[in-house]
Structure formats: structure tokens, C-alpha cells
Design an enzyme around this catalytic site. Structure first.
Site, PDB file in Angstrom:
ATOM      1  N   ASP A  63       8.965  -0.806   2.649  1.00 25.94           N
ATOM      2  CA  ASP A  63       8.589  -0.605   0.961  1.00 25.94           C
ATOM      3  C   ASP A  63       9.585   0.006   0.474  1.00 25.94           C
ATOM      4  OD1 ASP A  63       5.998  -1.720   1.634  1.00 25.94           O
ATOM      5  OD2 ASP A  63       4.945   0.134   2.039  1.00 25.94           O
ATOM      6  N   ASN A 131       4.478   2.675  -7.355  1.00 22.77           N
ATOM      7  CA  ASN A 131       3.617   3.450  -6.384  1.00 22.77           C
ATOM      8  C   ASN A 131       3.191   4.663  -6.708  1.00 22.77           C
ATOM      9  OD1 ASN A 131       3.302   1.589  -4.360  1.00 22.77           O
ATOM     10  ND2 ASN A 131       4.776   2.952  -2.824  1.00 22.77           N
ATOM     11  N   GLU A 132       3.915   5.650  -7.191  1.00 24.45           N
ATOM     12  CA  GLU A 132       3.479   7.156  -7.423  1.00 24.45           C
ATOM     13  C   GLU A 132       4.666   7.863  -7.933  1.00 24.45           C
ATOM     14  OE1 GLU A 132       3.210   6.935  -3.553  1.00 24.45           O
ATOM     15  OE2 GLU A 132       5.330   7.448  -3.757  1.00 24.45           O
ATOM     16  N   ASP A 161      -0.064  22.507  -3.346  1.00 22.37           N
ATOM     17  CA  ASP A 161       1.299  22.390  -3.175  1.00 22.37           C
ATOM     18  C   ASP A 161       2.064  21.281  -3.887  1.00 22.37           C
ATOM     19  OD1 ASP A 161       0.834  24.146  -1.123  1.00 22.37           O
ATOM     20  OD2 ASP A 161       1.206  22.594   0.427  1.00 22.37           O
ATOM     21  N   ALA A 173       0.042   4.274  -0.001  1.00 19.70           N
ATOM     22  CA  ALA A 173       1.138   5.101   0.303  1.00 19.70           C
ATOM     23  C   ALA A 173       0.949   6.279   0.444  1.00 19.70           C
ATOM     24  CB  ALA A 173       2.233   4.550  -0.698  1.00 19.70           C
ATOM     25  N   MET A 176      -2.649   7.794   0.228  1.00 25.45           N
ATOM     26  CA  MET A 176      -3.608   7.630   1.230  1.00 25.45           C
ATOM     27  C   MET A 176      -3.307   8.590   2.516  1.00 25.45           C
ATOM     28  SD  MET A 176      -4.019   4.160   3.731  1.00 25.45           S
ATOM     29  CE  MET A 176      -2.631   4.410   4.387  1.00 25.45           C
TER      30      MET A 176
END
Length: 270
Positions: A63, A131-132, A161, A173, A176
Site C-alpha cells: 500500500d 487514505n488519510e 492524542d 488503513a 481501522m
């Protein structure tokens, strides 16, 4: 058909697989271009991903390799991943399936769009994420304070955090692992997942991409924004980020795999 090949270069087996794919593609009459680092490892010449051209990009790796390739493309070209990583949620093919795929290329392929998100600060784009995007403190064991604005209304305030702003694709990714849900990639939305929130009432939210989403950071600790694990931006201790659906989605070759079946099979390997 013109094919652009990108390989993970730290594994000899990935490079050997790339060499075989190049030979097989050329045998079928396709033109093959190599990414520069991949080409160097194979004793050839190539182009950087920022100058990639072609009808399809074939990525041999995990990935991380796929995310880095999508980030660097000058414009989005359909991508197909061949898994040479740990799990490879973004890779639709295993090495043993490559031969049949190459033979099927003669009849063309379908393309699936995957939503990306754009992050803006003072109307300036900080980058696009497939993804993020992760907001995390630069000082370990220190918490950050977040305010979530939806359509101009304060919807939640919390300390944690960090905060993950994920696409549906990225829901399998980091999101999860942080306790977020698995989201159908056909959904157009932003998944917000607080990392180790101070209050148990701070839960993941899935927000429509049609809404106006703003993330406000206000604390005494400096923070960084990390996009797809590839790009880091210093935010300082105070920032306001607007999250929008990216104009240009990522393009993936549709390998006709059921998303939920694929996820189930991948999770069995963990």
C-alpha cells in the site's frame, strides 16, 4: 497499450516480478515504460512518477508504494496494484493472478474512481489524501485539543492524542486500527477518528463530503499534519483546516473484486 511500471525496490522478489511482468507485457505487444528508480534497479532507464505517461500504471508493491505513486502522478492515470507488501488493501491482484490479467488487457479495462480529500489552510492547499490525513502532536504523550465545525456549527470538542481524517478507501488503513468502521469506498464522505480520546464519548464520525468541514486545533503543543504517510506539514499549536472532496479522484483499474469479500480475505492474513 502503454503501461507504466513501478516497483518496490527494497525486495528482490518484487523487482524480479516486475522484470517478468515487463517481458510478458512486451510479448503481448504493449509498450512498457519504467519508473526511474525501478529502471535503475533493473539496469535500464526510466521516468520519475512526476512525469508518468501511459494508459495504465502497474504498481508492484504494498500500500505504501501505491500511495506514493498516486501522490506523485502529474495527473491521475488508472492504477492496478500487485501485492508485494504485508496485506495490501489497495492491491487487487496477487502475483499468481498477473498472467491472466495481462492477457485480459487486450480487451481493455473498467475504471473505478476513489474519492480523495483536499486539506486547505488559509485557502492554500496542503495536499490531497487517498487514505488519510493525520494530525498528531510532535511531543509524545501530550494531548491535542480539537474543535469540529460542520456547516459552520460547532459539533464537537475533544482532547486526544491525534485525529485521523480518512477517506472511505482509507477506512481499512490506520483508521481501522484506531477503531473506526470499514466504509464502502463508493460512499462519498469523510471519516473522523479521534486517536485515544480523553472521553469515551468521542466516537468516530462519518460526514458527507457535501458538508462544510473545518478542523480547528487550539492547544499549547505543536502538531504536524501527515498526508498518506508521505508528506508532513508543520501546523504549530494553532491551526484551522478546511476539508473538501478533491477535484480529481484517484483512478483504479476495476478488477471486478467484491470489496467486502476482498477485505475479509485480507483480514484473515493478519
Amino acid at each position: 497499450m502503454k503501461c507504466f511500471l513501478v516497483s518496490r525496490i527494497d525486495l528482490p522478489e518484487s523487482l524480479e516480478c516486475t522484470r517478468k511482468i515487463k517481458t510478458a507485457l512486451e510479448h503481448e505487444g504493449h509498450t512498457v515504460l519504467l519508473e526511474a528508480d525501478t529502471a535503475s534497479c533493473l539496469g535500464s532507464s526510466g521516468l520519475p512518477c512526476s512525469q508518468a505517461i501511459g494508459d495504465i500504471v502497474i504498481v508492484i508493491g504494498g500500500d505504501g508504494t501505491i500511495l506514493r505513486t498516486v501522490q506523485q502522478l502529474p495527473h491521475q492515470i488508472p492504477v492496478i496494484g500487485i501485492n508485494h507488501g504485508e496485506v495490501g488493501f489497495l492491491a487487487d491482484l496477487e502475483p499468481g493472478e498477473v498472467s491472466n490479467f495481462i492477457k485480459s488487457l487486450a480487451s481493455g479495462f473498467a475504471v473505478e474512481e476513489r474519492m480523495r480529500l483536499t486539506l486547505l489552510q488559509d485557502d492554500t492547499s496542503l495536499g490531497d489524501a487517498l487514505n488519510e490525513a493525520l494530525i498528531v502532536t510532535t511531543r509524545p504523550a501530550k494531548m491535542l485539543r480539537f474543535s469540529i465545525m460542520i456547516d459552520g456549527v460547532l459539533s464537537e470538542q475533544f482532547r486526544s492524542d491525534g485525529l485521523l481524517i480518512s477517506t472511505p478507501t482509507g477506512s481499512t488503513a490506520y483508521a481501522m486500527s484506531a477503531g473506526g468502521p470499514i466504509v464502502d469506498p463508493r460512499i462519498q464522505g469523510f471519516l473522523l477518528v479521534p486517536l485515544a480520546p480523553y472521553l469515551l464519548s468521542s466516537r468516530p464520525h462519518l460526514i458527507s463530503s457535501d458538508r462544510q468541514l473545518e478542523i480547528r486545533l487550539d492547544c499549547s503543543k505543536p502538531a504536524n499534519l501527515v498526508i498518506d504517510g508521505q508528506k508532513t506539514v508543520e501546523l504549530g499549536s494553532s491551526a484551522s483546516l478546511v476539508v473538501q472532496k478533491a477535484i480529481h479522484p484517484a483512478l483504479f483499474v476495476d478488477a471486478h473484486r467484491n470489496f467486502f469479500e476482498k477485505v475479509t480475505n485480507k483480514l484473515r492474513r493478519l
